[in-house]
Write an enzyme that holds these catalytic residues in place. Structure first.
Site, PDB file in Angstrom:
ATOM      1  N   LYS A  53     -34.194  -3.841 122.429  1.00  0.00           N
ATOM      2  CA  LYS A  53     -34.768  -3.625 123.768  1.00  0.00           C
ATOM      3  C   LYS A  53     -33.690  -3.105 124.719  1.00  0.00           C
ATOM      4  O   LYS A  53     -33.935  -2.219 125.546  1.00  0.00           O
ATOM      5  CB  LYS A  53     -35.391  -4.930 124.292  1.00  0.00           C
ATOM      6  CG  LYS A  53     -36.652  -5.322 123.530  1.00  0.00           C
ATOM      7  CD  LYS A  53     -37.085  -6.757 123.802  1.00  0.00           C
ATOM      8  CE  LYS A  53     -38.215  -7.179 122.877  1.00  0.00           C
ATOM      9  NZ  LYS A  53     -38.561  -8.623 122.970  1.00  0.00           N
ATOM     10  N   GLN A  97     -36.703 -14.265 125.527  1.00  0.00           N
ATOM     11  CA  GLN A  97     -37.001 -14.014 124.118  1.00  0.00           C
ATOM     12  C   GLN A  97     -37.479 -15.294 123.439  1.00  0.00           C
ATOM     13  O   GLN A  97     -36.847 -16.344 123.542  1.00  0.00           O
ATOM     14  CB  GLN A  97     -35.754 -13.453 123.416  1.00  0.00           C
ATOM     15  CG  GLN A  97     -35.991 -13.041 121.979  1.00  0.00           C
ATOM     16  CD  GLN A  97     -36.976 -11.877 121.835  1.00  0.00           C
ATOM     17  OE1 GLN A  97     -36.918 -10.900 122.561  1.00  0.00           O
ATOM     18  NE2 GLN A  97     -37.902 -12.001 120.893  1.00  0.00           N
ATOM     19  N   ASP A 120     -43.265  -9.096 130.175  1.00  0.00           N
ATOM     20  CA  ASP A 120     -43.915  -9.481 128.918  1.00  0.00           C
ATOM     21  C   ASP A 120     -45.379  -9.857 129.142  1.00  0.00           C
ATOM     22  O   ASP A 120     -46.127 -10.026 128.186  1.00  0.00           O
ATOM     23  CB  ASP A 120     -43.201 -10.697 128.299  1.00  0.00           C
ATOM     24  CG  ASP A 120     -42.159 -10.287 127.261  1.00  0.00           C
ATOM     25  OD1 ASP A 120     -42.319  -9.202 126.668  1.00  0.00           O
ATOM     26  OD2 ASP A 120     -41.202 -11.052 127.057  1.00  0.00           O
TER      27      ASP A 120
END
Ligand code: NDP
Length: 294
Positions: A53, A97, A120
């Site tokens: 990412k 994460q 997200d």
């Protein structure tokens, strides 16, 4: 004739190219979109995803930061880091994460991210907005699946879609996107899971089958009908003595056999994975646009 390959890498490249103009426009207003990732612990897969990412952000000219916390970091410590990033105007997107170590509650973590920086799309407010059809951000992996379908000419409109898996990250938000009364959605959606009876009876009537279970090559050719469109979200490492590393990555679908019956199918790797990253970048650009006065 084997089914068409739905090339996630190529489609993700297209999505990323389309972002360039918006990033240039933001630059004229003095904004560089910035993405911060928080990595807790040493999980190698998580480390790799965060690295990918970061690299993708860099390639697009986005600013990015990785905050690393030790595996035994307390929940308070993580929430303090999230607060700090929430308050930093250079940071437009924050991702925590997953998986997180057991001492940290996932709900506490995702609820602490400022909803305007929740690229997200895991914050309960943003999940709710997706459900009622007014998304602030597109949930990255589910939105990637939808883009793969639309850009490969396999619109879900009026189709029977069967999703294998009901996680908060993939299955549920994908069902929410696909069931909307809207262009590019409008599907009849079935969500199957480990308590589903006669799973194959459901998969066999799917026009579009999305596998998001985390079970290597679970979907076999006898579970699908001729002409099905298959999107494989799964990422599984299996032993492979022929590979240099001793293992390789496969999806949740028995790719070669299912492809022979399919109209189109996405591979693993090179399918949903690149799309997830492209959609995350797209959300970061959107967050920067929302934060930048015109
Ligand atoms: P979870 O483990 O959170 O969820 C798996 C789901 O599959 C659950 O709903 C579970 O049912 C269901 N399931 C598991 N086994 C069976 C079975 N035998 N029969 C029916 N249903 C079953 O996984 P995620 O949703 O987070 O991820 C799924 C896969 O997608 C993983 O391989 C993950 O690595 C991959 N992934 C890939 C991404 C990408 O960018 N390509 C992004 C995110 C995930 P139940 O709820 O009953 O337990």
């Amino acid at each position: 004739m084997p089914g068409d390959l739905i090339d996630g890498k190529k489609i993700a490249d297209d999505v990323r190219s389309e972002l360039k103009g918006r990033i240039a426009e933001l630059a004229t207003r003095g904004t560089v979109p910035g993405l911060a990732a928080i990595l807790v612990g040493e999980d190698p897969a998580s480390r790799l995803y965060v690295k990918m990412k970061g690299k993708a952000s860099e390639e697009m000219g986005l600013a990015h930061w990785t905050v690393e916390l030790p595996a035994d970091a307390s929940e308070r410590r993580l929430l303090d880091e999230i607060d700090r990033l929430n308050a930093d105007p250079k940071v437009h997107g924050i991702l925590v994460q997953q998986p997180l170590p057991p001492q940290i509650g996932v709900d506490a973590a995702v609820s602490s991210v400022d909803p305007d920086k929740d690229v997200d799309c895991f914050h309960p407010t943003n999940v709710g907005l997706v459900l009622i059809g007014r998304p602030r951000f597109a949930p990255a992996t589910p939105a990637g699946v939808v883009e793969l379908l639309l850009r490969s000419g396999n619109s879900p409109d009026r189709k029977d879609v069967v999703i294998l898996g009901r996680s908060n990250i993939v299955g549920k938000p994908l069902a929410a996107l696909l069931m909307q009364k809207a262009r590019g959605a409008n599907a009849t959606v079935t969500v199957a899971h480990s308590a589903t009876r006669e799973l194959a009876a459901h998969t066999r009537r799917a026009d579009i089958l999305v596998a998001a279970m985390g079970s290597p090559r679970f979907v076999t050719a006898d579970m699908v009908r001729d002409g099905v469109v298959v999107i494989d979200v799964g990422i599984n490492r299996i032993p492979d003595p022929k590979a240099k590393s001793g293992s390789r990555t496969v999806g949740d679908v028995d790719f070669d056999a299912v492809r022979r019956k399919a109209k189109a199918i996405s591979p693993v790797p090179g399918g949903v994975g690149p799309m997830t990253i492209a959609m995350l970048l797209s959300n970061t650009v959107r967050a920067a646009e929302m934060a930048t006065p015109s």
